[in-house]
Design a protein around this motif. Structure first.
Motif, PDB file in Angstrom:
ATOM      1  N   LEU A 239       0.838  -1.200   0.000  1.00 23.25           N
ATOM      2  CA  LEU A 239       0.000   0.000   0.000  1.00 23.25           C
ATOM      3  C   LEU A 239       0.877   1.255   0.000  1.00 23.25           C
ATOM      4  CD1 LEU A 239      -2.835   1.203   0.121  1.00 23.25           C
ATOM      5  CD2 LEU A 239      -2.808   0.927   2.595  1.00 23.25           C
ATOM      6  N   VAL A 242       2.078   1.844  -3.647  1.00 22.16           N
ATOM      7  CA  VAL A 242       1.041   2.292  -4.592  1.00 22.16           C
ATOM      8  C   VAL A 242       0.561   3.692  -4.244  1.00 22.16           C
ATOM      9  CG1 VAL A 242      -1.241   1.821  -5.520  1.00 22.16           C
ATOM     10  CG2 VAL A 242       0.336  -0.058  -5.084  1.00 22.16           C
ATOM     11  N   HIS A 243       0.312   3.925  -2.949  1.00 16.81           N
ATOM     12  CA  HIS A 243      -0.261   5.241  -2.631  1.00 16.81           C
ATOM     13  C   HIS A 243       0.782   6.345  -2.745  1.00 16.81           C
ATOM     14  CE1 HIS A 243       0.282   7.431   1.281  1.00 16.81           C
ATOM     15  NE2 HIS A 243       0.864   6.327   1.667  1.00 16.81           N
ATOM     16  N   ALA A 246       1.128   7.055  -6.669  1.00 15.33           N
ATOM     17  CA  ALA A 246      -0.141   7.593  -7.182  1.00 15.33           C
ATOM     18  C   ALA A 246      -0.362   9.001  -6.626  1.00 15.33           C
ATOM     19  CB  ALA A 246      -1.295   6.681  -6.793  1.00 15.33           C
ATOM     20  N   ILE A 250      -0.700  12.274  -9.056  1.00 17.01           N
ATOM     21  CA  ILE A 250      -2.039  12.850  -9.252  1.00 17.01           C
ATOM     22  C   ILE A 250      -2.173  14.221  -8.585  1.00 17.01           C
ATOM     23  CG2 ILE A 250      -4.505  12.499  -8.786  1.00 17.01           C
ATOM     24  CD1 ILE A 250      -4.051   9.526  -9.130  1.00 17.01           C
ATOM     25  N   MET A 273     -10.767  19.062 -11.589  1.00 17.95           N
ATOM     26  CA  MET A 273     -11.822  18.364 -10.856  1.00 17.95           C
ATOM     27  C   MET A 273     -11.615  16.852 -10.889  1.00 17.95           C
ATOM     28  SD  MET A 273     -15.882  18.199 -11.633  1.00 17.95           S
ATOM     29  CE  MET A 273     -16.678  16.628 -11.414  1.00 17.95           C
ATOM     30  N   ILE A 274     -11.366  16.279 -12.065  1.00 20.82           N
ATOM     31  CA  ILE A 274     -11.322  14.808 -12.112  1.00 20.82           C
ATOM     32  C   ILE A 274     -10.064  14.274 -11.427  1.00 20.82           C
ATOM     33  CG2 ILE A 274     -12.834  14.564 -14.126  1.00 20.82           C
ATOM     34  CD1 ILE A 274     -10.486  14.199 -15.888  1.00 20.82           C
ATOM     35  N   LEU A 277     -10.731  14.121  -7.771  1.00 20.41           N
ATOM     36  CA  LEU A 277     -11.532  12.965  -7.353  1.00 20.41           C
ATOM     37  C   LEU A 277     -10.697  11.695  -7.336  1.00 20.41           C
ATOM     38  CD1 LEU A 277     -14.875  13.808  -9.118  1.00 20.41           C
ATOM     39  CD2 LEU A 277     -14.539  13.459  -6.674  1.00 20.41           C
ATOM     40  N   MET A 278      -9.806  11.586  -8.306  1.00 19.82           N
ATOM     41  CA  MET A 278      -8.952  10.391  -8.335  1.00 19.82           C
ATOM     42  C   MET A 278      -7.939  10.388  -7.194  1.00 19.82           C
ATOM     43  SD  MET A 278      -8.245   9.527 -12.317  1.00 19.82           S
ATOM     44  CE  MET A 278      -7.888  11.142 -12.963  1.00 19.82           C
ATOM     45  N   ILE A 280      -8.688  10.783  -4.043  1.00 17.76           N
ATOM     46  CA  ILE A 280      -9.224  10.286  -2.760  1.00 17.76           C
ATOM     47  C   ILE A 280      -8.493   9.015  -2.340  1.00 17.76           C
ATOM     48  CG2 ILE A 280     -11.259   9.445  -1.518  1.00 17.76           C
ATOM     49  CD1 ILE A 280     -13.002  10.961  -3.372  1.00 17.76           C
ATOM     50  N   ALA A 281      -8.442   8.041  -3.245  1.00 17.14           N
ATOM     51  CA  ALA A 281      -7.859   6.753  -2.856  1.00 17.14           C
ATOM     52  C   ALA A 281      -6.376   6.874  -2.495  1.00 17.14           C
ATOM     53  CB  ALA A 281      -8.093   5.727  -3.956  1.00 17.14           C
ATOM     54  N   PRO A 282      -5.557   7.535  -3.328  1.00 18.45           N
ATOM     55  CA  PRO A 282      -4.145   7.651  -2.928  1.00 18.45           C
ATOM     56  C   PRO A 282      -3.977   8.368  -1.585  1.00 18.45           C
ATOM     57  CG  PRO A 282      -4.381   8.179  -5.238  1.00 18.45           C
ATOM     58  CD  PRO A 282      -5.772   8.021  -4.703  1.00 18.45           C
ATOM     59  N   TRP A 284      -6.194   8.435   0.896  1.00 22.33           N
ATOM     60  CA  TRP A 284      -6.661   7.533   1.937  1.00 22.33           C
ATOM     61  C   TRP A 284      -5.714   6.356   2.153  1.00 22.33           C
ATOM     62  CZ3 TRP A 284     -12.616   6.651   2.569  1.00 22.33           C
ATOM     63  CH2 TRP A 284     -13.166   7.825   3.077  1.00 22.33           C
ATOM     64  N   LEU A 288      -5.104   4.888   5.772  1.00 20.56           N
ATOM     65  CA  LEU A 288      -5.322   3.467   6.087  1.00 20.56           C
ATOM     66  C   LEU A 288      -4.053   2.840   6.638  1.00 20.56           C
ATOM     67  CD1 LEU A 288      -7.427   2.293   3.037  1.00 20.56           C
ATOM     68  CD2 LEU A 288      -8.172   2.686   5.369  1.00 20.56           C
ATOM     69  N   ILE A 329     -15.775  19.009  -6.816  1.00 22.71           N
ATOM     70  CA  ILE A 329     -16.870  18.730  -7.746  1.00 22.71           C
ATOM     71  C   ILE A 329     -17.522  20.064  -8.056  1.00 22.71           C
ATOM     72  CG2 ILE A 329     -19.109  17.602  -8.012  1.00 22.71           C
ATOM     73  CD1 ILE A 329     -18.064  15.415  -6.144  1.00 22.71           C
TER      74      ILE A 329
ATOM     75  N   GLY B  27     -22.317  15.648 -10.210  1.00 22.58           N
ATOM     76  CA  GLY B  27     -20.978  16.188 -10.363  1.00 22.58           C
ATOM     77  C   GLY B  27     -20.826  16.976 -11.630  1.00 22.58           C
ATOM     78  N   LEU B 130      -3.325  -4.900  -0.846  1.00 19.34           N
ATOM     79  CA  LEU B 130      -4.054  -3.633  -0.879  1.00 19.34           C
ATOM     80  C   LEU B 130      -5.487  -3.906  -0.458  1.00 19.34           C
ATOM     81  CD1 LEU B 130      -2.843  -2.390  -4.383  1.00 19.34           C
ATOM     82  CD2 LEU B 130      -1.909  -1.760  -2.159  1.00 19.34           C
ATOM     83  N   TRP B 134     -10.561  -0.347  -0.964  1.00 19.07           N
ATOM     84  CA  TRP B 134      -9.789   0.846  -1.311  1.00 19.07           C
ATOM     85  C   TRP B 134      -9.480   0.847  -2.808  1.00 19.07           C
ATOM     86  CZ3 TRP B 134      -4.726   1.222  -3.216  1.00 19.07           C
ATOM     87  CH2 TRP B 134      -4.150   2.501  -3.192  1.00 19.07           C
ATOM     88  N   MET B 137     -12.480   1.630  -4.831  1.00 15.04           N
ATOM     89  CA  MET B 137     -12.746   3.067  -4.804  1.00 15.04           C
ATOM     90  C   MET B 137     -11.838   3.783  -5.810  1.00 15.04           C
ATOM     91  SD  MET B 137     -12.730   5.425  -1.394  1.00 15.04           S
ATOM     92  CE  MET B 137     -10.979   5.514  -1.143  1.00 15.04           C
ATOM     93  N   PHE B 138     -10.588   3.386  -5.847  1.00 16.09           N
ATOM     94  CA  PHE B 138      -9.620   3.984  -6.764  1.00 16.09           C
ATOM     95  C   PHE B 138     -10.086   3.762  -8.208  1.00 16.09           C
ATOM     96  CE2 PHE B 138      -4.745   4.370  -7.578  1.00 16.09           C
ATOM     97  CZ  PHE B 138      -4.937   5.643  -8.077  1.00 16.09           C
ATOM     98  N   SER B 141     -13.095   5.868  -9.077  1.00 15.46           N
ATOM     99  CA  SER B 141     -12.818   7.286  -9.321  1.00 15.46           C
ATOM    100  C   SER B 141     -12.179   7.474 -10.692  1.00 15.46           C
ATOM    101  CB  SER B 141     -11.943   7.879  -8.213  1.00 15.46           C
ATOM    102  OG  SER B 141     -10.646   7.314  -8.244  1.00 15.46           O
ATOM    103  N   ILE B 142     -11.367   6.508 -11.109  1.00 10.03           N
ATOM    104  CA  ILE B 142     -10.723   6.620 -12.427  1.00 10.03           C
ATOM    105  C   ILE B 142     -11.783   6.481 -13.528  1.00 10.03           C
ATOM    106  CG2 ILE B 142      -9.110   5.519 -14.029  1.00 10.03           C
ATOM    107  CD1 ILE B 142      -7.425   4.798 -11.501  1.00 10.03           C
ATOM    108  N   PHE B 144     -14.954   7.140 -13.239  1.00  9.69           N
ATOM    109  CA  PHE B 144     -15.753   8.365 -13.223  1.00  9.69           C
ATOM    110  C   PHE B 144     -15.042   9.475 -13.998  1.00  9.69           C
ATOM    111  CE2 PHE B 144     -16.651  12.565 -11.635  1.00  9.69           C
ATOM    112  CZ  PHE B 144     -18.037  12.600 -11.657  1.00  9.69           C
ATOM    113  N   ALA B 145     -13.735   9.610 -13.729  1.00 10.97           N
ATOM    114  CA  ALA B 145     -12.970  10.667 -14.396  1.00 10.97           C
ATOM    115  C   ALA B 145     -13.027  10.483 -15.909  1.00 10.97           C
ATOM    116  CB  ALA B 145     -11.523  10.653 -13.911  1.00 10.97           C
ATOM    117  N   TYR B 148     -16.532  11.328 -17.201  1.00  2.00           N
ATOM    118  CA  TYR B 148     -16.762  12.767 -17.111  1.00  2.00           C
ATOM    119  C   TYR B 148     -16.057  13.491 -18.250  1.00  2.00           C
ATOM    120  CZ  TYR B 148     -16.991  17.447 -15.084  1.00  2.00           C
ATOM    121  OH  TYR B 148     -17.230  18.772 -14.868  1.00  2.00           O
TER     122      TYR B 148
END
Lengths: 713, 321
Positions: A239, A242-243, A246, A250, A273-274, A277-278, A280-282, A284, A288, A329, B27, B130, B134, B137-138, B141-142, B144-145, B148
């Motif tokens: 983790l 990767v995080h 990323a 990003i 914007m996009i 949003l991408m 969030i996971a990196p 978090w 985590l 957003i 969004g 991983l 999580w 979710m990643f 989001s990709i 969605f991007a 969009y």
């Protein structure tokens, strides 16, 4: 039998940075409390330039970010780096230059900002000589860090150090590009970029100052101090990998989310914007890995105040890194932008993530380098609870204020008129929320004071172990026990890691900036937009000096409730001569983009009286008074250099205009003085005062697309 | 068992699809003006989605019970031992299974198995995978991007300015609608003379498009309709009478009723224009007077007229045909 080697860790430098962290933390928060009070009682501006809200707001942000958190980073890095690498800091001299140089920069910032010496770019306010000093000291820090890394006795680099490396290279890039400016004097400069382009560069910088100054180095600190304090293994190495990658790739793209609905081209806004949003996971991923590392240690979290600080810090990090993307957003940003929501958001980050982590680290580290025990666990617990409550009492009223203000801003009568056409009505409604916010800040600050006393007593009960002697095994060739992760390869190669990080963080900025600067269609020209006259230019620089941009935006978004209140939405072509751009990011007062035209236009006399005493024209106003503008003579000796520099940057002043610019300036000043006189304002020699220049500038606002008779002359 | 968890995943995914498209709407930077209205709709939509989700889960559960009973019947035919073998382990609930597949952490007691041999200043690291949720979710989001970006910047979705213009239209329509209802309160008994330039200008423009064919460009009258500028009126003078005539028409004489085409406020404007501006204007080619001379009483009932202001003005005559 492994051979061992005796080395010494330098704890003195860690102590220095720890003291500086505490000192500037208290200073920065004190200024914050003053600002919060001024928003309730404008009298606390004392009609004194260097105590006025608009001038000291940047002092607060700079002090907290670069002085409190900055010293916190260096403290945490200098302690953990040596131990993770089993090596003493590369150079004592460089460490000391770094320390004293940084403090000197802070002191000069604390002197220049209240004096009104500012470039007005958020978190990049400092004038160009200080910018150069920052670059130099940052390079010294880099040399010291890389020297240590290269002399390490540990083959591989731990994840904390990946974050330190990415931080260093990215902050260097951000700071240097943001500081592209041409001086007009020792204390003043104009940015190379203008208008929309400068806005993009500013928020690429500003957003990533948050990312790479407030986030990545603190994630590095978390990766060291949290497992140390909890005595638990890191939850997942995979983790971490990767995080980390990323996140740094990003993060850099997300800057334009500060410019949603502005004149920035649509495509750039959407990228911001996009990518947010991408993110969030990196983001978090870090939370985590922090929280799950505590598996099996939660029973101790209840007893150990240090772990409590760390848990709340990591949780606040998770909250604000979720909230941030949500605020990116577009439709939600339409609500939060310009409102107090953003203020709440950044304080979850600053008080929660940075503040709590800093204090957790301090409580953990000070007893160790002073070879003693924490003076009072009880006090530390009290500090913790006051801090946590303080954050709650701070943030909730801010969100509340944002919702209230939005409801008021957007309210229309059924036949299409604003219910609250007077902006002031929407401000006085939220003053009670400002009161609760101040209470929250006081709680947090009280906790900090208790913490400082506790740490002081801890320190006095011990003695600094300036040079900690340890025995470390002599470095051997690493022999993997079996198949290893591919990522181990780069962990042995700090220089490659630096380069890969640099390439990754360069991509986002380049992809967003280059099309904007190279393709003309991105900023359609408007033929009626003219350069500022010399008087307007001087007035604009006064507007910058006084920090008006802290409360007044100059960017009308394409939304019905904005155009109904302020007039036609702003166009990118209106800003081509704006150096610096002054779009702002918070509306404590109304937008001023069309202050000089249409229904918002006021008389010269209105402005004159308003600056002297805002409540005379707007009863109940929270705006400070600026009476010195009516007393100070305008410094016209700078006009020549300003015109010259702006022409070099592309503003179409004719060759030789700098020599006659002041004549034009006087003509315009006399015209305004005449109109003041006609309105019954009798001030001897008012045409030479700064206020006249400021009035000229305010009357120019918005004329780009609606030229007035005056401008046509 | 494997099948079942796949089934659950598929039904969950199907359920999430509309949610994703909903999220896009939210969004899409849509119209901020409507945010507060939409917020309520969004909550209702979300609540509805949850209810549907719960219902589907219940159906899946029911289906599983039926399958299990069927299995039990087959096994019972084969012999008791196998039944005992198969069912002595209590099955985990779907929620536990979901959580397990979403987290997949190695428990703390077994972490020695996944501990790396490296350490840094005493810090060890585990090789947990991983967290699947999580990762989902990643990926989400990709996706969605990508969606969009495709919608707004490749497929030419609306720009912010397009959306703004649309919002303004919607708002204007609402205002008009409101004003229409408000203006409906006006009738021939309550109507008053408008004298502001804006209303008169609007009345004039209506007159010049709708009334001009029968009454002439300047109200001088023509072969169809009477002169509206003199003091002689066929159906009464003053704004109240004129309003009534325009509204209801005088069908037998060829004057049509305008009440379905003009809102009351528009009738009020055009009536005011006639009474305040045209009346007494002495245009060229004026048609000869028709009807009765306007009495002061009548005119008063219709509000002030320029004729009263200029008593020496030549009498004309009038009527709305």
């Amino acid at each position: 039998m492994t051979q061992v080697e005796r080395i010494q860790y330098d704890n003195a430098i860690v102590r220095n940075f720890a003291y500086a962290t505490l000192l500037w933390g208290v200073v920065g928060m004190t200024v914050g409390l003053l600002l919060a009070s001024q928003l309730i009682f404008p009298a606390l501006n004392f009609d004194t330039p260097w105590l006025t809200f608009s001038r000291i707001r940047p002092l607060h942000t700079n002090a907290v970010i670069f002085a409190f958190v900055g010293n916190g980073i260096f403290m945490g890095v200098y302690y953990s780096l040596q131990r993770l690498l089993k090596a003493r800091m590369y150079s004592k001299a460089l460490s000391n230059i770094h320390f004293w140089g940084w403090q000197l920069i802070i002191v000069s910032a604390a002197l220049t900002l209240p004096l009104g010496l500012t470039t007005s770019g958020e978190y990049a306010e400092l004038i160009w000589p200080i910018d150069i000093a920052i670059a130099l000291i940052w390079v010294i820090f880099g040399i010291n860090m890389f020297g240590t890394i290269l002399r390490r006795r540990e083959k591989h680099l731990y994840v904390a150090i990946w974050f330190y490396i990415a931080t260093w290279v990215t902050v260097a890039l951000l700071h240097i590009v943001r500081s592209f400016e041409l001086p007009t004097s020792l204390i003043h400069s104009y940015p190379v970029f203008s208008g929309v382009q400068e806005a993009l560069v500013q928020w690429w910088y500003g957003h990533n100052a948050v990312a790479f100054f407030l986030t990545t180095p603190y994630l590095g600190l978390m990766y060291y101090y949290l497992p140390k304090a909890a005595n638990r293994p890191i939850f997942s190495y995979r983790l971490s990998i990767v995080h980390f990658w990323a996140l740094i790739f990003i993060y850099i793209w997300a800057g334009p989310h500060h410019l949603l609905y502005t004149s920035l081209p649509n495509w750039a806004q959407s990228l911001g914007m996009i990518f947010s949003l991408m993110l969030i996971a990196p983001s978090w991923g870090g939370m985590l890995n922090g929280l799950l590392t505590l598996r099996g240690a939660w029973d101790r979290v209840r007893q150990d105040p240090i772990l409590k600080f760390l848990v709340v810090a990591v949780t606040a990090y998770g909250m604000s890194t979720f909230e941030g993307p949500m605020m990116s957003i577009k439709s939600w940003n339409a609500v939060t932008h310009y409102s107090d929501w953003t203020i709440g958001h950044v304080h979850i980050g600053a008080l929660g993530w940075n503040g709590m982590l800093t204090f957790g680290v301090l409580y953990w580290l000070l007893p160790r380098i002073f070879n003693t025990r924490l003076y009072s666990v009880k006090w530390a617990n009290t500090h913790f609870w006051l801090g946590t409550l303080g954050i709650i009492f701070y943030a909730i009223p801010m969100y509340w204020a944002a919702v209230v203000q939005n409801i008021l801003w957007r309210a229309f009568t059924p036949d299409g008129y604003l219910v609250y056409p007077n902006f002031l009505e929407t401000v006085t409604q939220i003053v009670p929320m400002y009161g609760i916010r101040l209470f929250g800040g006081l709680l947090y600050f009280t906790g900090v004071i208790i913490g400082v006393v506790n740490m002081f007593r801890t320190i006095s009960s011990g003695k600094l172990v300036a040079n900690e002697v340890v025995e470390v095994p002599v470095v051997e060739e690493h022999k993997p026990a079996g198949k290893e992760y591919w990522h181990r390869w780069i962990e042995k190669r700090p220089v490659q890691m630096l380069l890969v990080s640099f390439v990754l963080v360069s991509i986002g900025g380049a992809v967003e900036y280059l099309p904007l600067s190279l393709i003309d269609e991105n900023i359609p020209k408007i033929s009626t937009v003219t350069p500022y006259t010399p008087l307007e230019l001087q007035g604009r620089d006064i507007y910058v000096r006084e920090g008006c941009v802290g409360c007044h935006s100059q960017m009308i978004r394409p939304m019905r409730f904005e155009t109904a209140r302020y007039g036609e939405y702003s166009k990118s072509g209106e800003f081509i001569y704006d150096r610096p751009f002054l779009w702002g990011s918070k509306r404590t007062g109304p937008d001023l983009a069309r202050e000089g035209v249409g229904k918002l236009k006021k008389s010269d006399a209105w402005h004159y009286n308003h600056m002297l005493d805002p409540t005379s024209t707007s009863p109940g106003s929270l705006m400070p008074a600026f009476p010195w503008l009516h007393k100070n003579d305008l410094d016209t000796t700078t006009t020549m250099n300003k015109i010259r520099v702006l022409r070099k940057l592309g503003t179409p002043y004719e060759e030789g205009y700098e020599y006659i610019a002041n004549d034009d300036l006087m003509v315009q000043a006399k015209r305004i003085a005449q109109s003041l006189k006609e309105a019954g304002i009798e001030q001897e020699g008012v045409e030479r005062k700064e206020i006249v220049a400021l009035i000229a500038y305010l009357q120019k606002l918005g004329t780009g697309i609606e030229p007035t008779a005056e401008a046509e002359k | 068992m494997k099948n079942r968890s796949i089934r659950i995943k598929v039904s969950l995914a199907l359920l999430l699809l509309p949610l994703v498209s909903f999220a896009q709407d939210a969004g899409s930077a849509g119209n901020p003006q409507n945010f507060w209205e939409n917020a309520f709709g969004s909550i209702v939509l979300l609540a509805g989605a949850i209810v549907v989700l719960a219902a589907l889960i219940a159906i899946v559960k029911l289906f599983n019970i039926i399958v299990k009973m069927e299995e039990l019947r087959v096994l019972r035919e084969k012999g008791v031992e196998e039944i005992v073998e198969k069912y002595k382990q209590p099955e985990e609930s779907w929620w536990k299974k979901f959580m397990k597949s979403a987290t997949q952490y190695v428990p703390v007691e077994k972490e020695e198995d996944i501990m790396f041999d490296h350490e840094y200043d005493g810090i060890r690291e585990l090789d947990n995978r991983l967290p699947p949720w999580w990762l989902w979710m990643f990926y989400a989001s990709i996706i969605f991007a990508a969606v969009y970006w495709t919608y707004y910047h490749i497929a030419d979705g609306p720009s912010l300015i397009d959306e703004y213009n649309k919002d303004m239209e919607v708002a204007q329509a609402k205002i008009d609608e409101y004003l229409a209802t408000k203006a409906d309160a006006i009738d021939e008994n309550t109507v008053t003379l408008l004298t502001d330039e804006e209303s008169l200008a609007m009345g004039q423009s209506t007159f010049e498009t709708l009334c001009m064919p029968c009454h002439g460009m300047n109200g001088e009258g023509n072969s169809i309709g009477p002169n509206l500028t003199d003091d002689y009126w066929l159906h009464g003078c003053g704004v109240k009478n004129v309003f009534k005539t325009i509204k209801n028409g005088v069908i037998e004489k060829g004057m049509q009723s305008w009440k379905d085409q003009l809102r009351p406020v528009e009738i009020q404007r055009v009536a005011s224009y006639i009474v305040f501006k045209l009346h007494g204007s002495n245009p060229e080619n004026a048609k000869e007077p028709q009807g009765e001379l306007c009495t002061p009483d009548e005119a008063e009932g219709g509000g002030a007229t320029p004729a009263e202001a200029n008593p020496d003005e030549a009498p004309g005559e009038e009527d709305t045909e």
